[in-house]
Each structure stands twice: as C-alpha cells, then as structure tokens.
Design a protein around this motif. Structure first.
Motif, PDB file in Angstrom:
ATOM      1  N   UNK A  42      -2.281  10.230   1.784  1.00 22.73           N
ATOM      2  CA  UNK A  42      -2.408   9.225   2.845  1.00 22.73           C
ATOM      3  C   UNK A  42      -3.288   8.062   2.395  1.00 22.73           C
ATOM      4  N   UNK A  43      -4.368   8.377   1.722  1.00 21.84           N
ATOM      5  CA  UNK A  43      -5.264   7.335   1.218  1.00 21.84           C
ATOM      6  C   UNK A  43      -4.559   6.483   0.162  1.00 21.84           C
ATOM      7  N   UNK A  44      -3.814   7.130  -0.694  1.00 23.14           N
ATOM      8  CA  UNK A  44      -3.076   6.406  -1.742  1.00 23.14           C
ATOM      9  C   UNK A  44      -2.041   5.466  -1.120  1.00 23.14           C
ATOM     10  N   UNK A  45      -1.376   5.915  -0.080  1.00 18.70           N
ATOM     11  CA  UNK A  45      -0.419   5.068   0.632  1.00 18.70           C
ATOM     12  C   UNK A  45      -1.125   3.843   1.210  1.00 18.70           C
ATOM     13  N   UNK A  46      -2.283   4.063   1.856  1.00 16.60           N
ATOM     14  CA  UNK A  46      -3.048   2.950   2.424  1.00 16.60           C
ATOM     15  C   UNK A  46      -3.480   1.974   1.329  1.00 16.60           C
ATOM     16  N   UNK A  47      -3.946   2.522   0.218  1.00 15.45           N
ATOM     17  CA  UNK A  47      -4.376   1.694  -0.903  1.00 15.45           C
ATOM     18  C   UNK A  47      -3.237   0.800  -1.384  1.00 15.45           C
ATOM     19  N   UNK A  48      -2.063   1.380  -1.614  1.00 13.14           N
ATOM     20  CA  UNK A  48      -0.924   0.604  -2.101  1.00 13.14           C
ATOM     21  C   UNK A  48      -0.523  -0.466  -1.095  1.00 13.14           C
ATOM     22  N   UNK A  49      -0.531  -0.135   0.182  1.00 10.07           N
ATOM     23  CA  UNK A  49      -0.160  -1.088   1.210  1.00 10.07           C
ATOM     24  C   UNK A  49      -1.141  -2.261   1.261  1.00 10.07           C
ATOM     25  N   UNK A  50      -2.427  -1.956   1.213  1.00 10.42           N
ATOM     26  CA  UNK A  50      -3.448  -3.011   1.286  1.00 10.42           C
ATOM     27  C   UNK A  50      -3.405  -3.893   0.032  1.00 10.42           C
ATOM     28  N   UNK A  51      -3.259  -3.293  -1.130  1.00  8.67           N
ATOM     29  CA  UNK A  51      -3.292  -4.054  -2.374  1.00  8.67           C
ATOM     30  C   UNK A  51      -2.103  -4.993  -2.536  1.00  8.67           C
ATOM     31  N   UNK A  52      -0.964  -4.663  -1.951  1.00 13.11           N
ATOM     32  CA  UNK A  52       0.202  -5.530  -2.125  1.00 13.11           C
ATOM     33  C   UNK A  52       0.212  -6.707  -1.152  1.00 13.11           C
ATOM     34  N   UNK A  53      -0.649  -6.669  -0.146  1.00  9.21           N
ATOM     35  CA  UNK A  53      -0.705  -7.740   0.843  1.00  9.21           C
ATOM     36  C   UNK A  53      -1.541  -8.906   0.328  1.00  9.21           C
TER      37      UNK A  53
END
Length: 73
Positions: A42-53
């Motif tokens: 879940x944290x990795x998903x959040x990280x990827x989402x935030x970093x691509x924005x």
C-alpha cells in the motif's frame, strides 16, 4: 534504488520522498519508524502515485496524508 523489497530502509526512503514531494510542514508526523513493512504494498502504491504527479492540490494532499495515517502501525 530497488524498492521491490519490503525493507525498513525502503519504507524510510519512500516516506522521506513523499514528505519532500508534498512539502509537508509537520514532517515529524510522518516518522518512517511508525510504518511497518506489513503494509509495504500500500505504501509503495502511494509512493508511485505521488511521485508521478507534477501538481497536487491541497485537497489531494489532505487525502494522501489521511491515507498515510491509516498505513502507520
């Protein structure tokens, strides 16, 4: 950095980068030691989402911070 493994170092790295990207004033609330590897996916998903924005609205920041709060152990 290889983030495919759920290690405490990777958790710390992702929390630091998310905090940096969101320019969180109260970064102490996002202490990497409060996050467990048990919710790593879940944290990795959040990280990827935030970093691509490129732009994150205040409402999105609030939602992300709330979600991160649920991931703390």
């Amino acid at each position: 950095m290889d983030l495919s493994n759920p290690t405490p170092e990777n958790v710390s790295y992702m929390i630091d980068k998310i905090t940096e990207k969101l320019r969180m004033v109260n970064s102490a609330a996002m202490n990497p030691e409060n996050f467990s590897t048990s919710k790593y996916d879940d944290l990795y998903y959040m990280y990827k989402m935030v970093m691509k924005r490129t732009n994150i609205t205040p409402n999105e920041m609030q939602a992300i911070a709330a979600e991160l709060g649920t991931l703390r152990s």
